[in-house]
Design an enzyme around this catalytic site. Structure first.
Site, mmCIF file in Angstrom:
data_model
loop_
_atom_site.group_PDB
_atom_site.id
_atom_site.type_symbol
_atom_site.label_atom_id
_atom_site.label_comp_id
_atom_site.label_asym_id
_atom_site.label_seq_id
_atom_site.Cartn_x
_atom_site.Cartn_y
_atom_site.Cartn_z
ATOM 1 C CB SER A 41 11.232 55.906 7.715
ATOM 2 O OG SER A 41 11.154 54.782 8.146
ATOM 3 C CG HIS B 293 12.810 52.363 4.343
ATOM 4 N ND1 HIS B 293 13.862 52.264 5.027
ATOM 5 C CD2 HIS B 293 11.902 52.823 5.237
ATOM 6 C CE1 HIS B 293 13.789 52.701 6.238
ATOM 7 N NE2 HIS B 293 12.559 53.189 6.396
#
Length: 246
Positions: free
Chosen positions: A94, A117
């Protein structure tokens, strides 16, 4: 048991005051509850205290966290006068992958990973608020796209990185190297990934090997605690029976 680094640590190399080691071994948060948490303000404070260093070895093993805090840290790294080498010791997931992308050089181990993501939010509200939140998330995602593209150069297109983000992609070291998000690969590392069960539930495509490593690590910790408890109990019995208690 494998030795564990502190979640948050920044220190000069003992025999070279112009070089520093930085560890981000936990979540990136917006408020520093204790010394182990990493925030943009705590990162900046400790970075200044390092003084006039020429080389920063940034070791990352993080499941991610607050987007804005992570972007701020990534920009600090990118604009720092020192040459920054980021090591993905196990996992840069992330927003921590954005932090890594801000470094001058990225080194991964054969068994380490990056997870990329789109940002998400747990906002509760009406339809109008959700539409606004969707627009805000798209804008936030663009800042990450820019950071990834700046790192990757010609190896990665905007279309491809957006596809990677849409699909919540877990990149191996070789895949990250091919996309320009890694510059060099070292032999396998023994450090386990730092990711909680709660975060496993939030991510959709967590590789099974990471889940297994976490389970093995938790089992090992429980066994060690059990052994410590048994030794403590045995010591208490010894003191009670032979020394008269404490």
């Amino acid at each position: 048991m494998t030795s564990r680094k502190k979640f948050w640590e920044m220190k000069q190399v003992a025999d070279n005051k112009s070089e520093a080691d930085v560890y981000i071994y936990g979540e990136i948060v917006s408020y520093k509850w204790d010394d182990e948490d990493t925030t943009a303000s705590s990162f900046l404070k400790d970075l200044k205290e390092l003084g006039d260093v020429n080389l920063i070895n940034l070791h990352v093993n993080s499941p991610g966290g607050n987007v804005f805090e992570g972007i701020a840290i990534s920009n600090m790294i990118k604009t720092h006068k020192a040459y920054v080498v980021a090591y993905v010791d196990a996992l840069a997931a992330s927003i921590s992958s954005v932090i890594v992308a801000g470094a001058d050089k990225v080194i991964m181990y054969e068994n380490s990973m990056q997870m990329i993501h789109n940002p998400w939010s747990g906002k509760v509200g009406n339809a109008k608020e959700f539409r606004k939140m969707a627009d805000n998330l798209d804008a936030i995602a663009e800042s990450s796209v820019i950071t990834y593209l700046n790192k990757a150069g010609e190896k990665l297109t905007e279309e491809k990185i957006k596809q990677i983000m849409d699909e919540e992609t877990w990149l191996s070291a070789k895949e990250a190297l091919n996309f320009g998000l890694c510059d060099e690969i070292y032999e396998s590392n023994q450090i386990a990934a730092s990711i909680s069960d709660e975060l496993f539930e939030k991510y959709q495509h967590v590789p099974e090997n990471l889940k297994q490593e976490e389970k093995n690590d938790e089992y090992q910790i429980k066994e060690e605690r059990k052994q410590i408890a048994e030794r403590a109990k045995a010591s208490a019995i010894f003191y009670e029976n032979y020394i008269g208690g404490m």
